[in-house]
Structure formats: structure tokens, C-alpha cells
Design an enzyme around this catalytic site. Structure first.
Site, PDB file in Angstrom:
ATOM      1  N   ARG A 239       0.916  -1.168  -0.100  1.00 35.52           N
ATOM      2  CA  ARG A 239      -0.065  -0.155  -0.027  1.00 35.52           C
ATOM      3  C   ARG A 239       0.841   1.293   0.101  1.00 35.52           C
ATOM      4  O   ARG A 239       1.948   1.284   0.558  1.00 35.52           O
ATOM      5  CB  ARG A 239      -0.946  -0.033   1.345  1.00 35.52           C
ATOM      6  CG  ARG A 239      -1.917  -1.030   1.098  1.00 35.52           C
ATOM      7  CD  ARG A 239      -3.181  -0.552   0.194  1.00 35.52           C
ATOM      8  NE  ARG A 239      -4.239  -1.348   0.062  1.00 35.52           N
ATOM      9  CZ  ARG A 239      -4.271  -2.399  -0.508  1.00 35.52           C
ATOM     10  NH1 ARG A 239      -3.458  -2.616  -1.511  1.00 35.52           N
ATOM     11  NH2 ARG A 239      -5.594  -2.964  -0.587  1.00 35.52           N
ATOM     12  N   GLU A 268      -4.046   7.176  -4.827  1.00 37.75           N
ATOM     13  CA  GLU A 268      -3.970   6.520  -6.262  1.00 37.75           C
ATOM     14  C   GLU A 268      -5.495   7.142  -6.746  1.00 37.75           C
ATOM     15  O   GLU A 268      -6.420   7.185  -5.936  1.00 37.75           O
ATOM     16  CB  GLU A 268      -4.215   5.115  -6.183  1.00 37.75           C
ATOM     17  CG  GLU A 268      -2.942   4.425  -5.812  1.00 37.75           C
ATOM     18  CD  GLU A 268      -2.957   2.864  -5.825  1.00 37.75           C
ATOM     19  OE1 GLU A 268      -3.869   2.190  -6.165  1.00 37.75           O
ATOM     20  OE2 GLU A 268      -2.143   2.371  -5.115  1.00 37.75           O
ATOM     21  N   HIS A 286      -0.574  -0.163 -10.065  1.00 33.62           N
ATOM     22  CA  HIS A 286      -1.478  -1.123  -9.105  1.00 33.62           C
ATOM     23  C   HIS A 286      -2.056  -2.138 -10.097  1.00 33.62           C
ATOM     24  O   HIS A 286      -3.036  -2.595 -10.024  1.00 33.62           O
ATOM     25  CB  HIS A 286      -2.668  -0.473  -8.574  1.00 33.62           C
ATOM     26  CG  HIS A 286      -3.147  -1.041  -7.408  1.00 33.62           C
ATOM     27  ND1 HIS A 286      -3.629  -0.348  -6.203  1.00 33.62           N
ATOM     28  CD2 HIS A 286      -3.007  -2.269  -6.660  1.00 33.62           C
ATOM     29  CE1 HIS A 286      -3.776  -1.134  -5.034  1.00 33.62           C
ATOM     30  NE2 HIS A 286      -3.433  -2.485  -5.527  1.00 33.62           N
TER      31      HIS A 286
HETATM   32  C1  DGY Z   1      -5.806  -6.169  -3.031  1.00 42.88           C
HETATM   33  O1  DGY Z   1      -6.309  -6.875  -3.192  1.00 42.88           O
HETATM   34  O2  DGY Z   1      -5.757  -5.480  -1.830  1.00 42.88           O
HETATM   35  C2  DGY Z   1      -5.015  -5.190  -3.942  1.00 42.88           C
HETATM   36  O3  DGY Z   1      -4.419  -4.105  -3.609  1.00 42.88           O
HETATM   37  C3  DGY Z   1      -5.779  -5.133  -5.412  1.00 42.88           C
HETATM   38  O4  DGY Z   1      -5.870  -6.420  -5.937  1.00 42.88           O
END
Ligand code: DGY
Length: 321
Positions: A239, A268, A286
Site C-alpha cells: 500500500r 491513487e 497497481h
Molecule cells: C488487494 O487485493 O488488496 C490489491 O491491492 C488489489 O488487488
């Protein structure tokens, strides 16, 4: 008995939507695009559950405003930092996520970022596409070999371990920090650092695989970046808010860090513009779980959680605050 009514906030893969329609009275989002909170609230009227994604900010205020009919929020993601789980629980709303099914896809992207950052892929590609490649040069665009280097993993969970497994094939030595040391079968030879500062100091490549929590937000900052070896590489598939952007951009611009490979960002999709001018930043939008196999599996898992819940069972992936 009538089928449970669910709101699906984003367009999902075709097979997942087909299953949603066959099991539920599902309201889909065929035009896609992140939903504004007013849209979520308006479309949630008369529904029993929500199927949301990481682009939906399900905070305490939104949860308080949801209709009383909503009993479950199933997120199409392993991360659930976009949901105030405590607020949901306080209103008696269950929250579920989709662990396991995106482990391999995310570990593959971590390896892509490690390789791309170590081998100057961003500047190499730009040189080629912009017509600036004049000739092969013995000293041009020299990168760093991974073989024999130390990979420091912050968070040796499922994705961290899958990344470590792949990195071993590149001859990397694995180091890690978790709050608690793992048993030997899960460590698989990785060296544990009880003190996170020690992990920073021992990482030629530092890869983030922990969840975003109050304890980890901003943990990669000026002070901790200063602990990394000169020229180290930083990789983030977890993250964006685990990293202080200003500190990382400064370290990349000054050459204090050699390169970064990033798939996730603060705020984002409006990432800090400072990253875009850095030739040593290998950036992806991402894409960690972005394969059809994985997105199907995430969708089916999110639906299975809803199906179990409405059948009166405890969903497999119930999240607790
Ligand atoms: C998640 O699943 O947390 C990812 O960041 C998105 O696929």
C-alpha cells in the site's frame, strides 16, 4: 425464498458477473468507473449486501449512512484498509476479503518490480521509445545483479513468502521482519530481524509486503530510508501509505537510493508527480492482482463469502477489526 439483493460497485470479469447474476439479485456497474460515495449510498437502498473494491472508501460516515438492510460488505481485495471494519462491526455489518487467490500474481509483480528497478528498465524503455538509443555502450545504463544480494521483506506473510520463494531462484538471500518470528518451515531459511531497523540495514533490496495499519503507515520514511545501504532498491506492492513519498523521492533524486519499483501509491491514481520525473523509478499502476485468472478467483471468492453469509454460515474470509 427470494435471492439476496447485492450492489456490485465496479465492473467485474464476465464469468464473475454471470455468477453474481445467477446467485443474487445483483445490481452491476456495466459502465464501470469508481463510484462516488453518493452513488454507493443511493444504489445501496433496498440491498442486503455490497460487493466493493479498493477504490471504494467505506469509512465510518458512509457506514453510518448505509440503509439498515445492508448486512455484509464483501471486498474484492485482500487489503481492507479502505473499509472501517470496526465501524461496520459496530453496526452489525460483516466484512469479508479475498486472501490467498492473489498471492502468486502479486509476488510475480514484486519480482517484476525488483528486476525492473535493479536493471534500469524504466530509463532503458524511455531511451528506446524516445529515439535516444544511439548505440550499445560498455558503461551504459549499468544496473545491479540480484544474485548474492540480500532481499529484506517487511511482512513475510503469504505474498512475502511467495516473493521470497521466487527471489531465491535469482540467488537472493532472504531477510525479514514480522511482529513475531515464523516457524522454520515458513521461514525456509530466511533470517529473522526482530528489530525493524536491523532489517533496513541488511537489505540491498527492501520489499514491502505488510498490510496498511496504524503501525505501518509511514514506516518507510526519512529516518528508516537512511538505514538502508547506499544505493539500495525499494519495492512496494502493498500500500502506498506505508511510504513517505517526499522522503523516497528525495532519496531517489539524490542517488542515496539506487532505484525504486512501485505498484501502489498514496492517493491513487493521483500519485505524487515527483515520481514521474525520476529515471530510477520503475512504476506500474497497481497491477499486482491484474491477471484474468486472479481477478476471476477474487470475484468468485468474494461471491462465495456472500453466498455463505446469506446461507446462514460464517463466511470463510470474515475480517475482524
Ligand atoms: C488487494 O487485493 O488488496 C490489491 O491491492 C488489489 O488487488
Amino acid at each position: 425464498m427470494s435471492r439476496p439483493r447485492i450492489l456490485v460497485t465496479r465492473k467485474l470479469p464476465t464469468d464473475v458477473e454471470a455468477r453474481a447474476l445467477s446467485h443474487f439479485a445483483a445490481t452491476l456497474n456495466p459502465d464501470d468507473g469508481p463510484s462516488a460515495r453518493e452513488d454507493i449510498l443511493a444504489n445501496a437502498q433496498g440491498k442486503d449486501g455490497l460487493l466493493v473494491t479498493v477504490t471504494d472508501r467505506i469509512d465510518a460516515a458512509l457506514i453510518a449512512a448505509l440503509p439498515a438492510s445492508i448486512r455484509i460488505i464483501s471486498t474484492f481485495s485482500v487489503g481492507y484498509d479502505h473499509i472501517d471494519v470496526a465501524a461496520a462491526q459496530a453496526r452489525g455489518i460483516a466484512v469479508t476479503n479475498t486472501p490467498d487467490v492473489l498471492t502468486d500474481a502479486t509476488a510475480e509483480i514484486a519480482l517484476l518490480l525488483i528486476l525492473g528497478a535493479a536493471r534500469n528498465a524504466a530509463s532503458g524503455m524511455a531511451t528506446l521509445r524516445e529515439g535516444r538509443w544511439k548505440n550499445w555502450a560498455p558503461t551504459g545504463m549499468l544496473g545491479t545483479e540480484l544474485s548474492g544480494k540480500r532481499l529484506g521483506i517487511l511482512g513475510l506473510g503469504r505474498i512475502g513468502r511467495a516473493t521470497a520463494h521466487r527471489a531465491r531462484a535469482f540467488g537472493m538471500e532472504i531477510h525479514y521482519h514480522n511482529r513475531h518470528r515464523l516457524p522454520p518451515e515458513l521461514e525456509a531459511g530466511a533470517r529473522y530481524h526482530a528489530d525493524i531497523a536491523s532489517l533496513f540495514g541488511a537489505s540491498d533490496v527492501f520489499s514491502i509486503h505488510c498490510a496498511s495499519t496504524p503501525d505501518t503507515r509511514g514506516i518507510v520514511n526519512r529516518e528508516t530510508i537512511a538505514l538502508l545501504p547506499h544505493g539500495a532498491i525499494l519495492v512496494n506492492t502493498a500500500r502506498g501509505d506505508i511510504v513517505d513519498d517526499e522522503a523516497l523521492i528525495e532519496a531517489l533524486a539524490s542517488g542515496r537510493l539506487g532505484a525504486a519499483g512501485l505498484d501502489v501509491y498514496n492517493n491513487e491514481p493521483n500519485l505524487h508527480p515527483g515520481y514521474l520525473n525520476l529515471s530510477n523509478a520503475f512504476l506500474l499502476p497497481h497491477l499486482g492482482s491484474a491477471t484474468l485468472e486472479t481477478r476471476n478467483a477474487m470475484g468468485f471468492r468474494a461471491l462465495e463469502n456472500l453466498e455463505a453469509f446469506f446461507a446462514g454460515n460464517t463466511p470463510r474470509d470474515l475480517v475482524v477489526p
